[in-house]
Design a protein around this motif. Sequence first.
Motif, mmCIF file in Angstrom:
data_model
loop_
_atom_site.group_PDB
_atom_site.id
_atom_site.type_symbol
_atom_site.label_atom_id
_atom_site.label_comp_id
_atom_site.label_asym_id
_atom_site.label_seq_id
_atom_site.Cartn_x
_atom_site.Cartn_y
_atom_site.Cartn_z
ATOM 1 N N ASN A 5 67.305 49.516 22.573
ATOM 2 C CA ASN A 5 65.960 49.526 22.894
ATOM 3 C C ASN A 5 65.682 50.598 23.972
ATOM 4 N N LEU A 6 66.861 50.823 24.842
ATOM 5 C CA LEU A 6 66.628 51.719 25.879
ATOM 6 C C LEU A 6 66.489 53.145 25.332
ATOM 7 N N ASN A 7 67.446 53.358 24.409
ATOM 8 C CA ASN A 7 67.533 54.804 23.919
ATOM 9 C C ASN A 7 66.237 54.944 22.999
ATOM 10 N N ASP A 8 65.823 54.064 22.382
ATOM 11 C CA ASP A 8 64.177 54.157 21.715
ATOM 12 C C ASP A 8 63.236 54.402 22.546
ATOM 13 N N LEU A 9 63.349 53.506 23.624
ATOM 14 C CA LEU A 9 61.903 54.073 24.852
ATOM 15 C C LEU A 9 62.304 55.467 25.399
ATOM 16 N N LEU A 10 63.808 55.818 25.478
ATOM 17 C CA LEU A 10 63.440 57.262 26.074
ATOM 18 C C LEU A 10 62.987 58.181 24.802
ATOM 19 N N SER A 11 63.366 57.898 23.877
ATOM 20 C CA SER A 11 63.063 58.618 22.823
ATOM 21 C C SER A 11 61.394 58.738 22.515
ATOM 22 N N PHE A 12 60.644 57.647 22.868
ATOM 23 C CA PHE A 12 59.176 57.645 22.916
ATOM 24 C C PHE A 12 58.803 58.289 23.934
ATOM 25 N N VAL A 13 59.373 58.305 25.112
ATOM 26 C CA VAL A 13 58.833 58.767 26.339
ATOM 27 C C VAL A 13 58.657 60.323 26.216
ATOM 28 N N SER A 40 59.764 54.665 14.899
ATOM 29 C CA SER A 40 59.119 53.634 13.956
ATOM 30 C C SER A 40 59.795 52.252 14.226
ATOM 31 N N GLY A 41 61.206 52.165 14.487
ATOM 32 C CA GLY A 41 61.740 51.031 14.787
ATOM 33 C C GLY A 41 61.286 50.390 15.851
ATOM 34 N N LEU A 42 61.057 51.207 16.864
ATOM 35 C CA LEU A 42 60.330 50.597 18.225
ATOM 36 C C LEU A 42 59.025 50.100 17.923
ATOM 37 N N ALA A 44 58.028 48.692 15.327
ATOM 38 C CA ALA A 44 57.870 47.577 14.364
ATOM 39 C C ALA A 44 58.364 46.442 15.143
ATOM 40 N N ARG A 45 59.422 46.609 16.201
ATOM 41 C CA ARG A 45 59.761 45.634 16.938
ATOM 42 C C ARG A 45 58.482 45.161 17.859
ATOM 43 N N LEU A 46 57.734 46.162 18.454
ATOM 44 C CA LEU A 46 56.754 45.801 19.026
ATOM 45 C C LEU A 46 55.554 45.356 18.714
ATOM 46 N N GLN A 47 55.443 45.416 17.434
ATOM 47 C CA GLN A 47 54.181 45.320 16.411
ATOM 48 C C GLN A 47 52.977 45.912 16.762
ATOM 49 N N GLY A 64 50.304 53.121 23.663
ATOM 50 C CA GLY A 64 51.252 54.393 24.098
ATOM 51 C C GLY A 64 51.268 54.746 25.387
ATOM 52 N N GLU A 65 49.806 55.116 25.791
ATOM 53 C CA GLU A 65 49.477 55.604 26.996
ATOM 54 C C GLU A 65 49.903 54.445 28.194
ATOM 55 N N ARG A 66 49.502 53.143 27.911
ATOM 56 C CA ARG A 66 49.981 52.242 28.776
ATOM 57 C C ARG A 66 51.415 52.095 28.925
ATOM 58 N N LEU A 67 52.259 52.158 27.862
ATOM 59 C CA LEU A 67 53.709 52.190 27.808
ATOM 60 C C LEU A 67 54.323 53.365 28.757
#
Length: 298
Positions: A5-13, A40-42, A44-47, A64-67
């Motif tokens: 999840n941390l890797n996915d969050l870094l990818s999103f940022v 896509s996986g992130l 899907a998990r956050l819906q 996304g802006e909020r996150l």
Amino acid sequence: MARRNLNDLLSFVTVAREGSFTRAAALLGITQSALSQAISGLEARLQIRLLTRTTRSVSPTAAGERLLKAIGNRFDDIEAELDKLTELRDKPAGTVRITCGDYSLHSILLPKLTPLLREYPEIKLEFDVNYGFRDIVADRFDAGVRLGNTIDKDMIAVPIGPPLRMAVVASPEYFRAHPAPKAPNDLMSHDCINQRMVTSGGLYVWDFERRGRQINVRVNGTLTFNTTRPQVEAALAGLGIALLPEDELMPHIEAGRLVRVLEDWCPKFEGYHLYYPSRRQKTPAFALIVDALRYSSG
């Protein structure tokens, strides 16, 4: 799961800030396909959708802006702290903890390390004066100081002082009242100053050697100490015979305050060594300390 999840969050940022999967993938060192799957996986998990994708650009949705605002600066803070750790690795700084005896502290460690501390004020030293055999790994010391022949074989040992000899001494007043011993076993009829060993709890056995012959003597006396300095004071006061490193006694011997006996029964042996675990990774500060303490007979 948390690490992914941390890797996915870094990818999103990274994607949200770059506005491009291509640039973000290059910065992260992964393929665009893997990056797209992570996002896509992130989602899907956050819906909830975090990014709006068009043929020309990528931009965060309201969610996304909020996150991004919530976590973007935190990743920046982590990066900044990692940079600070790198600076500590490359710059001589930090605290080094050493366990040692009183004599080695005052005769070797402090004289050799004082110039180093003046040159590198961000290095801090903590000394634990202890006559027991401390477990430096369990007790979280960076290094310890012992005589060379007492160090475990799985440790790295660096000589920090010359070979030593022991000296058997007493005051002139004592020897005026008692005949000087001619052989080690003669000590059994003398008032000797004992030392209690911290680790074992037993009394130190006086050991001697001459021309390959070894003799161990369990001496008796009215005084017992667990450190060396009061033994010197007791010998100077004429209260008995002491056995201590000759360097600690030499000023008194040369001044005639103490008389040395059995000198031919006291051969040289390995002096003080700094020891530390073989798996220890040297920081710049610790490496400087080892170099400053290293003894060279040249």
